[in-house]
Each structure stands twice: as structure tokens, then as C-alpha cells.
Design a protein around this motif. Sequence first.
Motif, short mmCIF file in Angstrom:
data_model
loop_
_atom_site.label_atom_id
_atom_site.label_comp_id
_atom_site.label_asym_id
_atom_site.label_seq_id
_atom_site.Cartn_x
_atom_site.Cartn_y
_atom_site.Cartn_z
N GLN A 150 0.83 -1.20 0.00
CA GLN A 150 0.00 0.00 0.00
C GLN A 150 0.87 1.26 0.00
O GLN A 150 0.58 2.22 -0.71
CB GLN A 150 -0.93 -0.01 1.21
CG GLN A 150 -2.00 1.05 1.15
CD GLN A 150 -2.99 0.92 2.31
OE1 GLN A 150 -2.88 0.05 3.16
NE2 GLN A 150 -3.96 1.81 2.32
N ILE A 151 1.95 1.25 0.76
CA ILE A 151 2.87 2.40 0.79
C ILE A 151 3.51 2.58 -0.59
O ILE A 151 3.56 3.70 -1.11
CB ILE A 151 3.95 2.21 1.87
CG1 ILE A 151 3.33 2.32 3.27
CG2 ILE A 151 5.07 3.24 1.72
CD1 ILE A 151 4.26 1.89 4.40
N ALA A 152 3.98 1.50 -1.18
CA ALA A 152 4.62 1.59 -2.50
C ALA A 152 3.65 2.04 -3.57
O ALA A 152 4.01 2.79 -4.48
CB ALA A 152 5.22 0.24 -2.88
N THR A 153 2.40 1.64 -3.45
CA THR A 153 1.40 1.97 -4.45
C THR A 153 0.89 3.41 -4.31
O THR A 153 0.76 4.12 -5.29
CB THR A 153 0.20 1.00 -4.34
OG1 THR A 153 0.69 -0.34 -4.51
CG2 THR A 153 -0.86 1.30 -5.38
N ASP A 154 0.65 3.83 -3.07
CA ASP A 154 -0.05 5.11 -2.87
C ASP A 154 0.76 6.22 -2.22
O ASP A 154 0.33 7.38 -2.24
CB ASP A 154 -1.29 4.87 -1.99
CG ASP A 154 -2.26 3.88 -2.61
OD1 ASP A 154 -2.35 3.83 -3.85
OD2 ASP A 154 -2.91 3.14 -1.85
N HIS A 155 1.89 5.91 -1.61
CA HIS A 155 2.57 6.93 -0.80
C HIS A 155 4.07 7.06 -1.07
O HIS A 155 4.80 7.57 -0.22
CB HIS A 155 2.36 6.61 0.69
CG HIS A 155 0.92 6.56 1.10
ND1 HIS A 155 0.16 7.68 1.28
CD2 HIS A 155 0.11 5.50 1.31
CE1 HIS A 155 -1.07 7.33 1.63
NE2 HIS A 155 -1.13 6.00 1.65
N LEU A 156 4.52 6.63 -2.21
CA LEU A 156 5.95 6.63 -2.48
C LEU A 156 6.55 8.04 -2.49
O LEU A 156 7.67 8.25 -2.03
CB LEU A 156 6.24 5.93 -3.82
CG LEU A 156 7.57 5.22 -3.92
CD1 LEU A 156 7.85 4.31 -2.75
CD2 LEU A 156 7.65 4.45 -5.22
N SER A 157 5.79 9.01 -2.98
CA SER A 157 6.32 10.38 -2.99
C SER A 157 6.51 10.90 -1.56
O SER A 157 7.45 11.65 -1.28
CB SER A 157 5.41 11.32 -3.77
OG SER A 157 4.13 11.38 -3.18
N LEU A 158 5.64 10.48 -0.64
CA LEU A 158 5.80 10.88 0.76
C LEU A 158 7.01 10.17 1.39
O LEU A 158 7.69 10.75 2.24
CB LEU A 158 4.54 10.59 1.55
CG LEU A 158 3.30 11.44 1.19
CD1 LEU A 158 2.07 10.96 1.95
CD2 LEU A 158 3.57 12.91 1.44
N VAL A 159 7.27 8.94 0.97
CA VAL A 159 8.45 8.23 1.46
C VAL A 159 9.70 8.98 1.00
O VAL A 159 10.62 9.22 1.78
CB VAL A 159 8.49 6.76 0.98
CG1 VAL A 159 9.83 6.11 1.31
CG2 VAL A 159 7.35 5.96 1.59
N ALA A 160 9.72 9.38 -0.27
CA ALA A 160 10.87 10.11 -0.81
C ALA A 160 11.08 11.42 -0.05
O ALA A 160 12.22 11.83 0.18
CB ALA A 160 10.68 10.38 -2.29
#
Length: 186
Positions: A150-160
Motif C-alpha cells: 500500500q505504501i509503495a502503491t499510494d505513498h511513495l512520494s511521501l516516502v521520498a
Amino acid sequence: SKTTSEATRELEVPITADNTNMHTNQSIGDSKWSSGTTINTEFEDRDSKTLRQHLLWQIATEDFTPEEEMIGTAIVDAINDDGYLIADLEEIKEFLSKHSDIGNPEIEAVLAKVQRLDPVGIGARSLSECITLQLSQLESSTSGLDLAIQIATDHLSLVAGQKFDDIRRSLRTSEELFELALALVK
């Protein structure tokens, strides 16, 4: 030494007809969807094989039908130096339509097989898809896996952007589970 465009012009896509292994003189470099992006000729592994050669070797040794091998070769030829698919399925379909009546379902099925080759995630269309493909190779019982996907699909820009608290609040998860999932994504 040949230029990249000369090397690209020489590449041939195997075309099968009536389950025979015939080749055509149609080269991938002549297709519209190469759009000036060159095929990877620089990357070499420990055995001095290019990424393209490595992928084509796997396609030849895996359980691909002759038609799937033809589609797989076209897909491999549309993968850039970073391992991403640079052509959309319609462009690949248009290129292949010169040789047979292949639809998007067949191309999507072969793309899924190619994406499971080594390295896993090859042929992804985005970083998110690449990470998701890699995560999908893990055991389904892996702690934090569903959250990681779910993080990889929807929130990767926030992880970056390292906005981890924002992601955790958005997903309404514990810090412990979030850390496990984040470690899988990284």
C-alpha cells in the motif's frame, strides 16, 4: 565500433507463423515506439551479457510459447537502460500487429511473465510498480507486506520526502507495523 542506432537497426524480432520459428527482417529500431530512446547496450553483468541478452536468454529457457517469445522479445526491446518499459501496450500491439493479431490481454500476460524474470520488476512502468513487483515475490505471511504494498502503491512520494508521520497517520497503523512495512519498501 557501431553506434547505438546502428546496433538497434540490426535487432530483429522473431516472428512465428504456424508455430514455426521464422524470423523477419523487421527490426525493432524501425518501429515508431522506440522514440529515440536507445536499447541498453552498455550494461553488462559478470558474464559480459547485456541486460537485453540476459532477458532474452531467460525467455528462451523459460516456459514461453513461440507467440509469447515473440511478444516477450518486443517487450524486452522496449525496456530502457534503467529497466523500465518505455512503450505503452498499444505501441507494442501496433508494432506486433504487422506480424500477427495479438491483443492487449496477450501482451499484458507476457509482460507479467517478463516482470517475474531476473531482475524481478524489470519492465515496470514506474518505480512504484517496480517496488510492488519486488514485494509480491515475498512470502504472503511476511509481516507488514500488505502495508508495504500500500505504501509503495499510494505513498511513495511521501516516502521520498521522508514524511513518515503523515503516511502513518494516513494509513492509521502502529509505529511498529509501519517501520516493518517501510523497511520492506526500502
